[in-house]
Design a protein around this motif. Sequence first.
Motif, PDB file in Angstrom:
ATOM      1  N   MET A 191       1.158  -1.558   0.579  1.00  0.00           N
ATOM      2  CA  MET A 191       0.041  -0.028  -0.467  1.00  0.00           C
ATOM      3  C   MET A 191       0.955   1.211  -0.336  1.00  0.00           C
ATOM      4  N   ASN A 192       1.873   0.836  -0.157  1.00  0.00           N
ATOM      5  CA  ASN A 192       3.017   2.440  -0.143  1.00  0.00           C
ATOM      6  C   ASN A 192       3.355   3.120   0.543  1.00  0.00           C
ATOM      7  N   ALA A 193       2.857   2.278   1.871  1.00  0.00           N
ATOM      8  CA  ALA A 193       2.543   3.516   2.788  1.00  0.00           C
ATOM      9  C   ALA A 193       3.620   4.020   4.270  1.00  0.00           C
ATOM     10  N   GLU A 194       2.851   5.020   4.558  1.00  0.00           N
ATOM     11  CA  GLU A 194       4.762   6.063   5.237  1.00  0.00           C
ATOM     12  C   GLU A 194       4.723   5.596   6.360  1.00  0.00           C
ATOM     13  N   CYS A 195       5.655   5.577   6.725  1.00  0.00           N
ATOM     14  CA  CYS A 195       5.705   5.188   8.553  1.00  0.00           C
ATOM     15  C   CYS A 195       6.561   6.189   9.257  1.00  0.00           C
ATOM     16  N   ARG A 196       5.659   5.745  10.313  1.00  0.00           N
ATOM     17  CA  ARG A 196       5.996   7.607  10.960  1.00  0.00           C
ATOM     18  C   ARG A 196       5.898   7.049  12.496  1.00  0.00           C
ATOM     19  N   SER A 197       7.334   7.153  13.454  1.00  0.00           N
ATOM     20  CA  SER A 197       6.924   7.832  14.557  1.00  0.00           C
ATOM     21  C   SER A 197       5.527   7.378  15.110  1.00  0.00           C
ATOM     22  N   GLY A 198       4.798   6.909  16.143  1.00  0.00           N
ATOM     23  CA  GLY A 198       3.644   6.727  16.741  1.00  0.00           C
ATOM     24  C   GLY A 198       3.087   7.858  17.873  1.00  0.00           C
ATOM     25  N   ILE A 199       4.651   8.528  18.331  1.00  0.00           N
ATOM     26  CA  ILE A 199       4.237   9.185  20.082  1.00  0.00           C
ATOM     27  C   ILE A 199       4.659  11.083  18.268  1.00  0.00           C
ATOM     28  N   GLU A 200       5.439  11.049  17.449  1.00  0.00           N
ATOM     29  CA  GLU A 200       5.245  12.341  16.907  1.00  0.00           C
ATOM     30  C   GLU A 200       4.402  12.534  16.209  1.00  0.00           C
ATOM     31  N   LEU A 201       3.273  11.448  15.368  1.00  0.00           N
ATOM     32  CA  LEU A 201       2.850  11.594  14.337  1.00  0.00           C
ATOM     33  C   LEU A 201       1.194  11.707  15.564  1.00  0.00           C
TER      34      LEU A 201
END
Length: 352
Positions: free
Chosen positions: A241-251
């Motif tokens: 799905m070509n997802a962007e991965c982010r730090s959960g807490i940062e997001l």
Amino acid sequence: MKIIAAIDSFKGCLTSAEANQAASEGIMAKMPEAEVVQVPVSDGGEGWLEAFYAAMGGEIVEVNVKDPMMRTIVTQYLVQGDMAVIEIAKASGLTLVKPEERNPMVATSYGTGQLVVDAVRRGCKHIIVGLGGSATSDCGIGMLRAIIDSFSNGGNWDDVRELDDVRFTIATDVTNPLCGENGAAFVFAPQKGATPEMVLDLDARAKRFAETSAKHLGRDWQDSPGAGAAGGLGYAFLQYMNAECRSGIELLLDTIHFDDLLQDADLVITGEGSADRQTLMGKLPYGILQRAQKHDVPVMLMAGRIADEQQLMAAGFARVACINPPDLPLEIALQPATAKENIRKKMLSLDN
């Protein structure tokens, strides 16, 4: 004083909101004139949905899905405009499976795929997925199957067109790859019920799936940070799905404009069930600390268990406090009423 309470859930004991409320009650008993701002927080696991709902409102949507053992359950996700927020633990979580039933060779992420399908059918164009607390180690194959079952007449991923204009963001504090000694099976499957033999089988299965996927799609995300999150669900979102991965807490902190809250704050109180040197490896309290340090706001860290206190202090926490007396039995400490009372008592020791 303006004090921000942004405490992570104490897993299996208190939600983030419950911990924040207990801290607020203790602060107000000590300093009635203080302003306490409660911020429910999560790094992608337990409480992810509630944290976003508290931050931005929206509609909680109920839907029937399959749990990790393919039993029908009713669960929820959040819709705000054309954005959806999904907490995979609501459909594919470890807490949905009794300890004696846990078997990652069998557990499936199918229910998470059903949540994605429902959100897409509602017209959502941006889907934020919190990856944490899964019972599965299926590389997201169950999720992909649910999407294929709903959107493909021929039973083939290549026929799925409904996701073409949908953007996915996955949130996790896990940076592990999909396979190998630091991968999903070796690191996380044992806590989901896997025997040493199962771990080897799961890792080999993941490797085969990744190699087949790479040949078919012409790209390979198995070594990307976060691919090993949620039993390989991270990999499926990245690869398919070509997802962007982010730090959960940062997001989450970006979404709730946490930096604005810090502008005139005098103190931040954060915490988690157990704090040690791993807290400094991207876990929620450390994300809170990093934001607060930019605004020169001191941060107090509290937890039900504390280890490596000197390292935590050296990282910049102004105070590190264990809420539990040293002689308190664990089974009593884990009772919600006890934890709330001990948080309240700890707040009474704050300096004015």
